[in-house]
Design a protein around this motif. Structure first.
Motif, PDB file in Angstrom:
ATOM      1  N   ASN A  33     -22.311  23.852 -18.165  1.00 44.40           N
ATOM      2  CA  ASN A  33     -21.084  23.051 -18.106  1.00 44.40           C
ATOM      3  C   ASN A  33     -20.933  22.502 -16.694  1.00 44.40           C
ATOM      4  N   PRO A  34     -21.280  21.233 -16.478  1.00 47.06           N
ATOM      5  CA  PRO A  34     -21.227  20.671 -15.118  1.00 47.06           C
ATOM      6  C   PRO A  34     -19.830  20.601 -14.535  1.00 47.06           C
ATOM      7  N   ASP A  35     -18.796  20.852 -15.349  1.00 51.49           N
ATOM      8  CA  ASP A  35     -17.428  20.869 -14.835  1.00 51.49           C
ATOM      9  C   ASP A  35     -17.086  22.209 -14.184  1.00 51.49           C
ATOM     10  N   LEU A  36     -17.961  23.218 -14.345  1.00 51.84           N
ATOM     11  CA  LEU A  36     -17.721  24.547 -13.789  1.00 51.84           C
ATOM     12  C   LEU A  36     -18.633  24.792 -12.594  1.00 51.84           C
ATOM     13  N   VAL A  37     -18.088  25.400 -11.560  1.00 52.38           N
ATOM     14  CA  VAL A  37     -18.848  25.688 -10.342  1.00 52.38           C
ATOM     15  C   VAL A  37     -18.522  27.105  -9.875  1.00 52.38           C
ATOM     16  N   LEU A  38     -19.407  27.672  -9.063  1.00 49.73           N
ATOM     17  CA  LEU A  38     -19.036  28.860  -8.301  1.00 49.73           C
ATOM     18  C   LEU A  38     -18.183  28.371  -7.142  1.00 49.73           C
ATOM     19  N   ARG A  39     -16.987  28.892  -7.017  1.00 45.91           N
ATOM     20  CA  ARG A  39     -16.034  28.319  -6.062  1.00 45.91           C
ATOM     21  C   ARG A  39     -16.635  28.281  -4.652  1.00 45.91           C
ATOM     22  N   THR A  40     -16.391  27.201  -3.964  1.00 46.19           N
ATOM     23  CA  THR A  40     -16.919  27.010  -2.611  1.00 46.19           C
ATOM     24  C   THR A  40     -15.929  27.433  -1.542  1.00 46.19           C
ATOM     25  N   HIS A  41     -14.702  27.714  -1.923  1.00 48.32           N
ATOM     26  CA  HIS A  41     -13.675  28.185  -0.985  1.00 48.32           C
ATOM     27  C   HIS A  41     -12.540  28.798  -1.797  1.00 48.32           C
ATOM     28  N   THR A  42     -11.751  29.637  -1.147  1.00 43.93           N
ATOM     29  CA  THR A  42     -10.612  30.230  -1.855  1.00 43.93           C
ATOM     30  C   THR A  42      -9.401  29.307  -1.867  1.00 43.93           C
ATOM     31  N   SER A  43      -9.577  28.069  -1.410  1.00 48.41           N
ATOM     32  CA  SER A  43      -8.518  27.068  -1.563  1.00 48.41           C
ATOM     33  C   SER A  43      -8.202  26.826  -3.034  1.00 48.41           C
ATOM     34  N   SER A  44      -9.176  27.097  -3.910  1.00 43.55           N
ATOM     35  CA  SER A  44      -8.919  26.945  -5.347  1.00 43.55           C
ATOM     36  C   SER A  44      -7.811  27.887  -5.812  1.00 43.55           C
ATOM     37  N   VAL A  45      -7.687  29.049  -5.170  1.00 37.86           N
ATOM     38  CA  VAL A  45      -6.594  29.968  -5.505  1.00 37.86           C
ATOM     39  C   VAL A  45      -5.261  29.351  -5.107  1.00 37.86           C
ATOM     40  N   GLN A  46      -5.218  28.699  -3.955  1.00 34.83           N
ATOM     41  CA  GLN A  46      -3.991  28.030  -3.527  1.00 34.83           C
ATOM     42  C   GLN A  46      -3.587  26.951  -4.528  1.00 34.83           C
ATOM     43  N   ALA A  47      -4.584  26.223  -5.055  1.00 32.56           N
ATOM     44  CA  ALA A  47      -4.280  25.197  -6.050  1.00 32.56           C
ATOM     45  C   ALA A  47      -3.639  25.816  -7.282  1.00 32.56           C
ATOM     46  N   ARG A  48      -4.166  26.949  -7.723  1.00 32.96           N
ATOM     47  CA  ARG A  48      -3.594  27.607  -8.902  1.00 32.96           C
ATOM     48  C   ARG A  48      -2.190  28.137  -8.631  1.00 32.96           C
ATOM     49  N   ILE A  49      -1.945  28.585  -7.396  1.00 36.35           N
ATOM     50  CA  ILE A  49      -0.602  29.068  -7.046  1.00 36.35           C
ATOM     51  C   ILE A  49       0.403  27.919  -7.098  1.00 36.35           C
ATOM     52  N   LEU A  50       0.043  26.774  -6.501  1.00 33.67           N
ATOM     53  CA  LEU A  50       0.945  25.619  -6.525  1.00 33.67           C
ATOM     54  C   LEU A  50       1.177  25.122  -7.947  1.00 33.67           C
ATOM     55  N   GLU A  51       0.214  25.332  -8.817  1.00 37.40           N
ATOM     56  CA  GLU A  51       0.300  24.860 -10.193  1.00 37.40           C
ATOM     57  C   GLU A  51       1.196  25.747 -11.046  1.00 37.40           C
ATOM     58  N   THR A  52       1.288  27.035 -10.719  1.00 37.34           N
ATOM     59  CA  THR A  52       1.945  27.980 -11.630  1.00 37.34           C
ATOM     60  C   THR A  52       3.188  28.651 -11.069  1.00 37.34           C
ATOM     61  N   GLN A  53       3.323  28.730  -9.732  1.00 38.32           N
ATOM     62  CA  GLN A  53       4.431  29.497  -9.179  1.00 38.32           C
ATOM     63  C   GLN A  53       5.524  28.576  -8.632  1.00 38.32           C
ATOM     64  N   PRO A  54       6.774  28.966  -8.756  1.00 35.56           N
ATOM     65  CA  PRO A  54       7.868  28.156  -8.204  1.00 35.56           C
ATOM     66  C   PRO A  54       7.892  28.254  -6.685  1.00 35.56           C
ATOM     67  N   LEU A  55       8.410  27.213  -6.056  1.00 40.81           N
ATOM     68  CA  LEU A  55       8.526  27.197  -4.595  1.00 40.81           C
ATOM     69  C   LEU A  55       9.766  27.988  -4.174  1.00 40.81           C
ATOM     70  N   PRO A  56       9.733  28.557  -2.950  1.00 39.06           N
ATOM     71  CA  PRO A  56       8.661  28.508  -1.959  1.00 39.06           C
ATOM     72  C   PRO A  56       7.538  29.494  -2.269  1.00 39.06           C
ATOM     73  N   VAL A  57       6.341  29.194  -1.732  1.00 37.03           N
ATOM     74  CA  VAL A  57       5.213  30.112  -1.882  1.00 37.03           C
ATOM     75  C   VAL A  57       4.682  30.462  -0.496  1.00 37.03           C
ATOM     76  N   ARG A  58       4.273  31.701  -0.365  1.00 43.16           N
ATOM     77  CA  ARG A  58       3.681  32.164   0.895  1.00 43.16           C
ATOM     78  C   ARG A  58       2.627  33.206   0.510  1.00 43.16           C
ATOM     79  N   VAL A  59       1.355  32.808   0.486  1.00 45.80           N
ATOM     80  CA  VAL A  59       0.297  33.674  -0.043  1.00 45.80           C
ATOM     81  C   VAL A  59      -0.883  33.720   0.922  1.00 45.80           C
ATOM     82  N   ILE A  60      -1.615  34.829   0.871  1.00 51.21           N
ATOM     83  CA  ILE A  60      -2.895  34.991   1.545  1.00 51.21           C
ATOM     84  C   ILE A  60      -3.928  35.243   0.447  1.00 51.21           C
ATOM     85  N   CYS A  61      -5.046  34.522   0.499  1.00 52.91           N
ATOM     86  CA  CYS A  61      -6.004  34.521  -0.606  1.00 52.91           C
ATOM     87  C   CYS A  61      -7.379  34.992  -0.119  1.00 52.91           C
TER      88      CYS A  61
END
Length: 341
Positions: free
Chosen positions: A161-189
């Motif tokens: 599946n060319p749409d799937l990758v082994l993540r190149t950075h943990t910034s992808s976790v930040q994207a998921r947090i912004l997508e699912t959690q209400p603001l404000p957010v303050r996370v370490i990943c």
């Protein structure tokens, strides 16, 4: 006189044909092949007579022969133990064997320390999948298809599946947090990431990151600097100097790289800091307004900062370990050095 290789082949046939009838036969086998003056030792002594161009192949054959001789002996080792009273009964008054205490892996120790510092500032820990889709790993972070920033990261793609990758950075976790959690957010990943790089003392195909994200109303670059100043003071000591240099990251604007004064030489110059007196430890910046819009967050109301550091880099500075391969080789001699840390 037969060559070393021919001798090894002949002895291998002898070993394969040998079946001991009793413990005495087995002991004779051990003396003949594995004893101090046995065949394995004698053949090893003949390596000096092998031509240089054949020595590598002969060494491989000799090592395989030694393993065969030892394995054949172990196969019948129970014969030598049969009937021994000392093997059937133990002295329960003897003290037990001490169990050596283990230690945490140096990367885990440093990662835990990083997380602990930011947890005291109100950051919560967030994790995510190591197999990511293109949206969370690239596109939502201002790296759409054919964007030049993708060339900065050599990516492992999942073949099915060319749409799937082994993540190149943990910034992808930040994207998921912004997508699912209400603001404000303050996370370490914290987490492991993957890049298709040649393994060497300075690079590896996988490594570890700790990335932070803070999004709220009225967040400024001054908040970012003060947060990172506190981290450096806690991690490296109050006398550590800090400087920021302008940089570029697609998901932050403005962006910067942060250096600290070398903790080894005190800023005078050494191999760790490449004689500059400064060591880069992380990248950071204000969250790009377009990234906020990707998650339906109004950049006119909310702002935020993000930062990311390599755990191996921080560990190198703290413990002066210059070879990344040591972290994943499971060499207990290396790991035991951290038992008292």
């Amino acid at each position: 006189m037969p060559s070393l290789q021919e001798q090894i082949q002949a002895f291998e046939q002898e070993i394969n044909a040998f079946t001991p009838a009793n413990a005495a036969d087995l002991e004779q086998y051990r003396i003949r092949f594995l004893g101090a003056k046995g065949i394995v030792k004698a053949l090893a002594g003949e390596m000096k007579n092998v031509p240089a161009e054949e020595r590598k192949e002969a060494g491989i054959m000799l090592n395989a022969f030694r393993q065969l001789a030892e394995a054949h002996y172990e196969r019948y080792a129970h014969m030598g133990n049969a009937g021994k009273e000392s093997d059937r009964k133990g002295d329960i008054s003897l003290p037990g064997y001490p169990m050596p205490a283990g230690t945490r892996h140096p990367l885990r120790m440093v990662e835990n320390e990083i997380v602990s510092i930011f947890e005291k500032l109100g950051f919560s820990v967030a994790t995510g999948p190591e197999i990511e889709d293109d949206w969370h790993n690239f596109t939502s972070l201002n790296m759409p298809e054919h964007h030049t920033a993708r060339d900065m990261q050599d990516t492992f793609y999942v073949q099915q599946n060319p749409d799937l990758v082994l993540r190149t950075h943990t910034s992808s976790v930040q994207a998921r947090i912004l997508e699912t959690q209400p603001l404000p957010v303050r996370v370490i990943c914290p987490g492991r990431v993957y890049r298709n790089e040649t393994i060497s003392a300075r690079a590896h195909c996988f490594f570890h990151q700790c990335e932070g994200l803070y999004v709220d109303k009225n967040v400024s670059f001054a908040d970012l600097k003060q947060t990172l100043y506190h981290f450096v003071t806690e991690m490296f000591g109050p006398d550590t100097k800090v400087r920021f240099r302008p940089s570029y990251f697609p998901f932050t604007e403005p962006s910067a790289e942060m250096d600290i004064s070398c903790t080894v030489c005190g800023g005078n110059g050494c191999n760790l800091c490449k004689h500059s007196g400064w060591v880069e430890i992380l990248g950071c910046g204000m969250v790009h307004p377009e990234l906020l819009r990707n998650f339906d967050i109004d950049p006119e109301v909310y702002s935020g900062f993000a930062f990311g550091m390599g755990v191996e880099r921080i560990t190198q500075i703290k413990f002066q370990v210059n070879d990344l391969r040591l972290y994943s080789q499971n060499d207990v001699r290396f790991l035991r050095q951290f038992s008292s840390v």
